[in-house]
Design a protein around this motif. Sequence first.
Motif, PDB file in Angstrom:
ATOM      1  N   UNK A 164      16.503  11.834  -9.881  1.00 46.92           N
ATOM      2  CA  UNK A 164      15.938  12.453  -8.675  1.00 46.92           C
ATOM      3  C   UNK A 164      16.325  11.634  -7.446  1.00 46.92           C
ATOM      4  N   UNK A 165      16.656  12.347  -6.377  1.00 44.20           N
ATOM      5  CA  UNK A 165      17.127  11.701  -5.148  1.00 44.20           C
ATOM      6  C   UNK A 165      16.154  11.957  -4.008  1.00 44.20           C
ATOM      7  N   UNK A 166      15.793  10.877  -3.304  1.00 39.53           N
ATOM      8  CA  UNK A 166      14.936  10.975  -2.120  1.00 39.53           C
ATOM      9  C   UNK A 166      15.737  10.527  -0.907  1.00 39.53           C
ATOM     10  N   UNK A 167      15.769  11.347   0.131  1.00 43.22           N
ATOM     11  CA  UNK A 167      16.407  10.973   1.395  1.00 43.22           C
ATOM     12  C   UNK A 167      15.340  10.524   2.370  1.00 43.22           C
ATOM     13  N   UNK A 168      15.581   9.405   3.053  1.00 42.62           N
ATOM     14  CA  UNK A 168      14.639   8.888   4.046  1.00 42.62           C
ATOM     15  C   UNK A 168      15.181   9.197   5.429  1.00 42.62           C
ATOM     16  N   UNK A 209      17.158   7.736  -7.095  1.00 46.24           N
ATOM     17  CA  UNK A 209      18.073   7.280  -6.062  1.00 46.24           C
ATOM     18  C   UNK A 209      17.436   7.460  -4.691  1.00 46.24           C
ATOM     19  N   UNK A 210      17.761   6.567  -3.764  1.00 45.68           N
ATOM     20  CA  UNK A 210      17.261   6.654  -2.396  1.00 45.68           C
ATOM     21  C   UNK A 210      18.448   6.745  -1.453  1.00 45.68           C
ATOM     22  N   UNK A 211      18.386   7.702  -0.531  1.00 43.22           N
ATOM     23  CA  UNK A 211      19.457   7.900   0.445  1.00 43.22           C
ATOM     24  C   UNK A 211      18.934   7.458   1.804  1.00 43.22           C
ATOM     25  N   UNK A 212      19.389   6.271   2.226  1.00 44.08           N
ATOM     26  CA  UNK A 212      18.952   5.720   3.513  1.00 44.08           C
ATOM     27  C   UNK A 212      19.860   6.253   4.619  1.00 44.08           C
ATOM     28  N   UNK A 213      19.279   6.521   5.779  1.00 40.49           N
ATOM     29  CA  UNK A 213      20.040   7.087   6.897  1.00 40.49           C
ATOM     30  C   UNK A 213      19.771   6.283   8.165  1.00 40.49           C
ATOM     31  N   UNK A 214      20.731   6.253   9.096  1.00 42.76           N
ATOM     32  CA  UNK A 214      20.480   5.610  10.388  1.00 42.76           C
ATOM     33  C   UNK A 214      19.399   6.358  11.150  1.00 42.76           C
ATOM     34  N   UNK A 215      18.747   5.674  12.060  1.00 42.56           N
ATOM     35  CA  UNK A 215      17.749   6.332  12.890  1.00 42.56           C
ATOM     36  C   UNK A 215      18.376   7.428  13.730  1.00 42.56           C
ATOM     37  N   UNK A 216      17.675   8.537  13.871  1.00 44.33           N
ATOM     38  CA  UNK A 216      18.201   9.684  14.619  1.00 44.33           C
ATOM     39  C   UNK A 216      17.592   9.720  16.008  1.00 44.33           C
ATOM     40  N   UNK A 217      18.444   9.477  16.995  1.00 42.05           N
ATOM     41  CA  UNK A 217      17.974   9.570  18.382  1.00 42.05           C
ATOM     42  C   UNK A 217      17.801  11.022  18.804  1.00 42.05           C
ATOM     43  N   UNK A 218      18.561  11.906  18.140  1.00 41.19           N
ATOM     44  CA  UNK A 218      18.533  13.315  18.503  1.00 41.19           C
ATOM     45  C   UNK A 218      18.625  14.153  17.233  1.00 41.19           C
ATOM     46  N   UNK A 270       0.833  -1.200   0.000  1.00 41.93           N
ATOM     47  CA  UNK A 270       0.000   0.000   0.000  1.00 41.93           C
ATOM     48  C   UNK A 270       0.869   1.251   0.000  1.00 41.93           C
ATOM     49  N   UNK A 271       0.544   2.205  -0.870  1.00 45.98           N
ATOM     50  CA  UNK A 271       1.194   3.508  -0.868  1.00 45.98           C
ATOM     51  C   UNK A 271       2.535   3.598  -1.576  1.00 45.98           C
ATOM     52  N   UNK A 272       3.110   2.469  -2.014  1.00 43.69           N
ATOM     53  CA  UNK A 272       4.430   2.516  -2.649  1.00 43.69           C
ATOM     54  C   UNK A 272       4.402   3.272  -3.976  1.00 43.69           C
ATOM     55  N   UNK A 273       3.307   3.115  -4.716  1.00 40.04           N
ATOM     56  CA  UNK A 273       3.208   3.834  -5.997  1.00 40.04           C
ATOM     57  C   UNK A 273       3.195   5.342  -5.767  1.00 40.04           C
ATOM     58  N   UNK A 274       2.603   5.766  -4.656  1.00 39.89           N
ATOM     59  CA  UNK A 274       2.598   7.196  -4.338  1.00 39.89           C
ATOM     60  C   UNK A 274       3.998   7.723  -4.090  1.00 39.89           C
ATOM     61  N   UNK A 275       4.839   6.930  -3.437  1.00 40.28           N
ATOM     62  CA  UNK A 275       6.226   7.337  -3.202  1.00 40.28           C
ATOM     63  C   UNK A 275       7.005   7.414  -4.517  1.00 40.28           C
ATOM     64  N   UNK A 276       6.703   6.506  -5.421  1.00 40.90           N
ATOM     65  CA  UNK A 276       7.432   6.479  -6.700  1.00 40.90           C
ATOM     66  C   UNK A 276       7.150   7.722  -7.536  1.00 40.90           C
ATOM     67  N   UNK A 277       6.026   8.398  -7.282  1.00 44.33           N
ATOM     68  CA  UNK A 277       5.743   9.614  -8.056  1.00 44.33           C
ATOM     69  C   UNK A 277       6.752  10.724  -7.752  1.00 44.33           C
ATOM     70  N   UNK A 331      11.233   1.523   9.455  1.00 47.77           N
ATOM     71  CA  UNK A 331      11.104   0.829   8.171  1.00 47.77           C
ATOM     72  C   UNK A 331      11.719   1.537   6.988  1.00 47.77           C
ATOM     73  N   UNK A 332      12.706   2.401   7.219  1.00 50.15           N
ATOM     74  CA  UNK A 332      13.312   3.141   6.107  1.00 50.15           C
ATOM     75  C   UNK A 332      14.030   2.205   5.126  1.00 50.15           C
ATOM     76  N   UNK A 333      14.866   1.314   5.662  1.00 50.26           N
ATOM     77  CA  UNK A 333      15.607   0.386   4.788  1.00 50.26           C
ATOM     78  C   UNK A 333      14.667  -0.565   4.066  1.00 50.26           C
ATOM     79  N   UNK A 334      13.624  -0.998   4.743  1.00 51.77           N
ATOM     80  CA  UNK A 334      12.644  -1.880   4.111  1.00 51.77           C
ATOM     81  C   UNK A 334      11.948  -1.168   2.954  1.00 51.77           C
ATOM     82  N   UNK A 335      11.640   0.123   3.144  1.00 55.21           N
ATOM     83  CA  UNK A 335      11.026   0.898   2.059  1.00 55.21           C
ATOM     84  C   UNK A 335      11.954   0.979   0.849  1.00 55.21           C
ATOM     85  N   UNK A 336      13.245   1.212   1.097  1.00 52.88           N
ATOM     86  CA  UNK A 336      14.197   1.269  -0.015  1.00 52.88           C
ATOM     87  C   UNK A 336      14.207  -0.057  -0.762  1.00 52.88           C
ATOM     88  N   UNK A 337      14.207  -1.163  -0.029  1.00 50.51           N
ATOM     89  CA  UNK A 337      14.194  -2.474  -0.671  1.00 50.51           C
ATOM     90  C   UNK A 337      12.936  -2.686  -1.507  1.00 50.51           C
TER      91      UNK A 337
END
Length: 350
Positions: free
Chosen positions: A189-193, A242-251, A176-183, A200-206
């Motif tokens: 074009x680069x998207x940063x997560x 392109x997708x730019x995956x990032x570690x979770x930010x505690x702060x 659900x919703x993946x096609x919306x992200x692809x738009x 679920x950022x890495x899972x979304x990239x996959x």
Amino acid sequence: MNLYDLGWSDQLESEFEPHAAAGLVPARVAVEHRGAYDVYTGGGEQRAEIAPKLRASASRRADFPAVGDWVALRDGMIQAVLPRRTKFSRKVAWAETDEQVVAANVDVVFLVTAFGHDFNPRRLERYLVMAWESGAEPAVVLTKSDLADDVDGPVLEAEAVAFGVPIHVVSAVTGEGLDGLRTHLGRGRTAALLGSSGVGKSTLVNRLAAQELLATAEIRSDGRGRHTTTHRELVLLPGGGLALDTPGMRELQLWESADGLGEAFTDVEALAARCRFSDCAHRREPGCAVRDAIRRGELPAERYASYEKLKRELHRLEIRLDKRARADEARRRRVFYREVRARTKTSRKR
């Protein structure tokens, strides 16, 4: 590998001409390691290091390459960093006053939060301030809809703080919703997560790549995710973009975000403009449109409190940066006068 698939443009081509004349080639930073980088070039992926001259000229953390940066390369050495079109920055953790560039040259910032425990409107406001300041387009992504007991409630709360920002309800399990992200994506074009650990950022990239490119972990029994990403990584998607995956930010501490604050809180600043006095502090002044809106229930008190908290944080940062600038200038003057005195002594001896 085509540079235009990596986000290259005619403008970058023009900016790179002096480097090309010197025999350098363009590359885009894909991964930052300790003391080294993985970069994409027209010939493929390779390892690169900082050239001594660039290292010596860097006076702050932001002068070094960040993931997403375009750089000038020669013989595996990064000689220069091209001007950043956009950048998502935060203040480094703890007491140090310095800028950390989390993602560079991105077109859209996916602010990822999960239904359930992770969803927090106040944290989302903070992310929105930083996203607007970056120069990229923000989009809110609410993940794990397949586990949510209530979808509509969090969506309405997100809409109440993310004015004019696309909000996507997504499930990596059901699709659900993946096609919306692809738009938001497309060639070059680069998207940063960006978001907390385990949303679920890495899972979304996959799922966007339709293959397991990044390591992920199973969710815990309480529905919370597990931290798996340990570094920022730029991934070329087979379908384009392109997708730019990032570690979770505690702060996430703000970094020079006055414009972003205004963009994220247009409702508050529009009300403030209607106050009777231009210097209204929104406390006990007569004719305060902000306090009137809170009393009428048109502006949630917690949203205004969030605005004031972020504004105070930015004010403290400005003071610290001003002190650092003065200290740096004083240090430069001391060095200059020491050199003058040394030259004077040498000339007298002659």
